[in-house]
Enzyme design. Structure first.
Site, PDB file in Angstrom:
ATOM      1  CG  HIS A 235      69.457  18.046  45.728  1.00 46.14           C
ATOM      2  ND1 HIS A 235      68.704  18.888  46.141  1.00 46.14           N
ATOM      3  CD2 HIS A 235      69.733  17.213  46.711  1.00 46.14           C
ATOM      4  CE1 HIS A 235      68.339  18.619  47.764  1.00 46.14           C
ATOM      5  NE2 HIS A 235      69.332  17.388  47.725  1.00 46.14           N
TER       6      HIS A 235
ATOM      7  CD  GLU B 200      76.064  19.753  54.688  1.00 46.09           C
ATOM      8  OE1 GLU B 200      76.124  20.138  55.703  1.00 46.09           O
ATOM      9  OE2 GLU B 200      75.604  18.837  54.646  1.00 46.09           O
TER      10      GLU B 200
HETATM   11  C1  LIG Z   1      73.740  20.942  53.874  1.00 38.83           C
HETATM   12  C2  LIG Z   1      72.872  19.744  53.571  1.00 38.83           C
HETATM   13  N1  LIG Z   1      73.400  18.709  54.194  1.00 38.83           N
HETATM   14  C3  LIG Z   1      73.141  17.503  54.110  1.00 38.83           C
HETATM   15  C4  LIG Z   1      71.497  17.317  52.815  1.00 38.83           C
HETATM   16  C5  LIG Z   1      71.012  15.755  52.958  1.00 38.83           C
HETATM   17  N2  LIG Z   1      70.030  15.880  53.435  1.00 38.83           N
HETATM   18  C6  LIG Z   1      69.241  15.236  52.844  1.00 38.83           C
HETATM   19  S1  LIG Z   1      67.451  15.514  53.981  1.00 38.83           S
HETATM   20  C7  LIG Z   1      68.715  14.699  55.275  1.00 38.83           C
HETATM   21  C8  LIG Z   1      68.607  14.846  56.501  1.00 38.83           C
HETATM   22  C9  LIG Z   1      67.597  15.677  57.812  1.00 38.83           C
HETATM   23  O1  LIG Z   1      67.122  14.766  58.674  1.00 38.83           O
HETATM   24  P1  LIG Z   1      66.324  15.821  59.609  1.00 38.83           P
HETATM   25  O2  LIG Z   1      67.230  17.382  59.587  1.00 38.83           O
HETATM   26  O3  LIG Z   1      66.316  15.426  60.729  1.00 38.83           O
HETATM   27  O4  LIG Z   1      66.046  16.051  58.558  1.00 38.83           O
HETATM   28  P2  LIG Z   1      64.312  14.117  58.410  1.00 38.83           P
HETATM   29  O5  LIG Z   1      64.831  14.593  57.122  1.00 38.83           O
HETATM   30  O6  LIG Z   1      63.919  13.907  59.952  1.00 38.83           O
HETATM   31  O7  LIG Z   1      62.885  15.531  57.942  1.00 38.83           O
HETATM   32  C10 LIG Z   1      70.008  15.583  54.768  1.00 38.83           C
HETATM   33  C11 LIG Z   1      71.533  14.542  55.757  1.00 38.83           C
HETATM   34  C12 LIG Z   1      71.007  18.282  52.343  1.00 38.83           C
HETATM   35  N3  LIG Z   1      69.852  18.396  51.914  1.00 38.83           N
HETATM   36  N4  LIG Z   1      71.386  19.221  53.224  1.00 38.83           N
END
Ligand SMILES: Cc1ncc(C[n+]2csc(CCOP(=O)(O)OP(=O)(O)O)c2C)c(N)n1
Ligand SMILES: [Mg+2]
Lengths: 330, 339
Positions: free
Chosen positions: A128, A59
């Site tokens: 959220h 971000e």
């Molecule tokens: C700072 C932030 N940006 C975006 C999100 C939205 N978001 C939630 S989970 C996710 C994907 C995360 O991917 P990863 O770190 O690989 O974890 P996984 O979900 O695969 O376990 C996103 C983009 C968030 N929660 N926090």
């Protein structure tokens, strides 16, 4: 005129502006698949991956890169997914985007739009669900927009993209599916102009975003009791339409500000103070603010509801303002 | 992409059958908990989003198997497995998912903010990567106190592209803190293939560039993970500074339970399904002579337990409304209505 959703209106707005101006582009996470709410659906196929850019979960860099890209001659539309995550890019927005033009003596402009969906939605809990519009209204250099209807999401997003200032653009997650009539041709809504959502003579309700709908619901109840409330949807919080609010309160003598955000130091405080400063002698009741208590938003539905402003609460507040002064004091 | 490891593991001989059967029990409990949670979701009992870790159970189970109760963990939005494996009460967890009284957070957090400080589980997090500096800070406190604990920090492959990952790893290294970083690399960040948006070789390579020893592991190999976690945790506990495990696994469901994940190649999903970590461990244990009835009981008892857990949560009352106003802060605690 055609009926469309708040979500589809935003997709159309971005598509029209990208069509019109090749310097407009969008960046954020999962945009190629339509974005987390589907508001970018179809745009990458239409405009390509360079202009509908998928980014890493970064971000600070998304916002910071948009600042740089804006200073270097493009018009980035930043998608922050949830306004809560935009807090990871606060320096880039508040210290950089908002200040560059002034600090650099007018050499730079930062024409970016930071889309940050706000609000309570399906038990999304404390990280959220927030509505932090007042923070941004406090920052010199930023424009703050919070559309409530499909037509406004079309017309305001287009105006935001055309603005040369950084615009914090707050769509409400609970409104994505809301439907409404939208003009077929070019539709621009000017920034800083309120919309009178309902005319009335007895009390002025000033509101924005999803609380427009909630306030209008309250006016139905009030109308049944013979109370005609006027509802002013500000649409833009900075600059906000002071003339429209003053003109209305001058007629009704009563101001009730309704917002979803925490009442304390919410933007309602600014409106209430301004009206008190300018119309003190015309007020027939003390100004009143209605917002959330100063609590984080809980997950469990009954607890989440403790932070929710309802049509009943709005109607009760308006009713109390109309009661004779003696009754009001008790 | 294929499941891979840079460490060849010797064939499964001389297995510690008791330990690994307990490991299997934990994995089944995690899976059964999440399957029950998904039933709860489809019944409309779970109101918020849930991010299942089905397919990734071996990581949480193996790391936590090697932690003491007093050790600390930090988790992510996909945190049910970590929480359960660290020893949280499944009933309290399910009540939390349903937003009921008696939930681990009194119903105020839900799935994405599940936490149980009584077992050293300092919280899931709704903000990707935000838990990394928090884990580092917890380890800093341990170091200041001179305590024996270590901190394990789980995060996804997508999180390594946020600044706090770099800041946290650098900090842990320069202060020589007792942190085990565990990158659960399930190849996806929401609907995006992480590799497409990640420069270099990922978490292990980035850790090594900071002088933090890192290993790439097959995250669906419960036995190998147990051994690797044991060694890494011993080194961290011995005061050697942070380590990182880059664990390759796969998210068998969508990003959230509501995501059908149609953007993924069916063949990729099937390839990973064939490497199911629970089935693999059960097969290894059967081969090592563990009574098949015991292995079957591991599954059925977990399923029965979690069915009860869901029933308990379903019957549990809502939290008291007063809870919405409690635990905000001490000074200037909110009244029911501010004005
Ligand atoms: C700072 C932030 N940006 C975006 C999100 C939205 N978001 C939630 S989970 C996710 C994907 C995360 O991917 P990863 O770190 O690989 O974890 P996984 O979900 O695969 O376990 C996103 C983009 C968030 N929660 N926090
Ligand atoms: Mg991932």
């Amino acid at each position: 005129m055609a009926t469309t959703t708040y979500l589809a209106a935003s997709t159309r707005a971005l598509a029209e502006e990208m069509e019109r101006d090749p310097s407009v582009w969008a960046l954020g996470e999962d945009l190629g698949r339509g974005g987390v709410f589907g508001q970018y659906k179809g745009l990458q196929a239409r405009f390509g991956a360079a202009r509908i850019a998928d980014t890493p979960i970064s971000e600070a860099c998304i916002m910071g890169a948009a600042v740089g890209a804006a200073m270097a001659g493009t018009r980035p539309v930043v998608e922050m997914r949830f306004s809560d995550f935009a807090l990871c890019a606060t320096d880039e927005l508040v210290n950089q985007a908002a200040k560059a033009r002034f600090m650099f003596g007018g050499q730079a402009t930062v024409p970016l739009v930071a889309r940050q969906p706000i609000g309570m939605w399906r038990s999304s809990a404390a990280q959220h669900s927030q509505s932090l519009e007042a923070w941004y209204a406090h920052v010199p250099g930023l424009v703050v927009v919070a559309p409530a209807t499909p037509a406004d999401n079309l017309g305001l997003l287009k105006s935001a993209i055309r603005a040369d200032d950084p615009v914090v653009y707050l769509e409400h997650k609970d409104l994505w599916a809301a439907e409404g009539d939208v003009p077929d041709g070019e539709h621009l809504v000017p920034l800083g102009v309120a919309d009178v959502a309902r005319a009335g003579r007895d009390v002025t309700i000033v509101t924005w975003s999803a609380m427009r709908r909630t306030s209008l619901a309250a006016t139905e109840t009030l109308a049944g009791e013979g109370v005609e409330a006027e509802v002013i949807d500000l649409r833009t919080l900075w600059p906000w339409d002071r003339d429209a609010v003053l003109a209305s309160v001058e007629r009704t003598g009563r101001l009730l500000v309704v917002h979803e955000a925490v009442t304390v130091a919410g933007f309602g405080a600014e409106i209430a103070a301004f009206v008190a400063e300018h119309l003190h002698h015309r007020l027939r009741a003390p100004v009143r603010r209605l917002g959330a208590p100063r609590i984080p938003i809980a997950y469990a539905p009954p607890l989440e509801n403790a932070a929710r402003v309802t049509p009943d609460a709005i109607a009760a507040a308006a009713r109390a303002m109309l009661a004779p002064a003696a009754a009001r004091a008790s | 992409m294929s499941p891979a490891s840079d460490e060849a593991r010797p064939p499964a001989r001389n297995l510690d059958r008791e330990r690994l059967t307990a490991h299997l029990d934990t994995m089944w409990r995690i899976r059964a908990f999440e399957e029950a949670a998904l039933r709860g979701l489809s019944e409309g009992l779970v109101r918020g989003a849930i991010h299942p870790s089905i397919g990734q159970e071996a990581v949480a189970a193996a790391v936590c198997l090697n932690l003491a109760r007093s050790d600390l963990i930090l988790s992510t939005h996909r945190g049910h497995g970590h929480t359960l494996a660290k020893g949280a009460d499944a009933r309290a967890m399910m009540r939390e998912l349903l937003g009921r009284a008696g939930g681990t957070c009194g119903g105020k957090g839900g799935s994405m903010h599940i936490a149980d400080f009584s077992v050293g589980m300092l919280g899931a997090n709704g903000v990707v990567g935000a838990n990394i500096p928090i884990a580092v800070g917890a380890a800093h406190a341990v170091a200041l106190r001179g305590g024996p604990e270590i901190v394990a920090c789980f995060f996804g492959d997508g999180a390594i592209n946020r600044g706090p990952f770099l800041e946290g790893l650098n900090w842990a290294k320069i202060f020589r803190l007792p942190v085990l970083f565990v990158c659960e690399d399930n190849a996806w960040s929401a609907t995006t293939r992480t590799a497409d948006l990640t420069a270099g070789e990922g978490a292990a390579a980035r850790a090594r560039s900071l002088g933090i020893p890192a290993q790439i592991l097959d995250g669906n190999d419960a036995i190998g993970l147990d051994a690797a976690a044991r060694d890494a945790i011993a080194a961290v506990r011995a005061g050697e500074g942070p380590r990182l495990l880059h664990v390759r696994t796969y998210r068998m469901t969508g990003h959230t339970a509501a995501d059908a994940a149609g953007y993924r190649d069916a063949a990729e999903v099937e390839a990973w399904r064939a490497r199911d970590p629970i089935a693999r461990l059960a097969a290894a244990l059967a081969e090592a002579g563990v009574d098949p009835a015991r292995l079957e009981a591991s599954r059925t008892e977990a399923a029965a337990e979690m069915a009860d857990v869901l029933d308990d949560a379903r019957a549990a009352p809502w939290p008291d409304l007063a809870a919405a106003f409690a635990d905000v802060q001490d000074v200037g605690d909110p009244a029911e209505r501010a004005y």
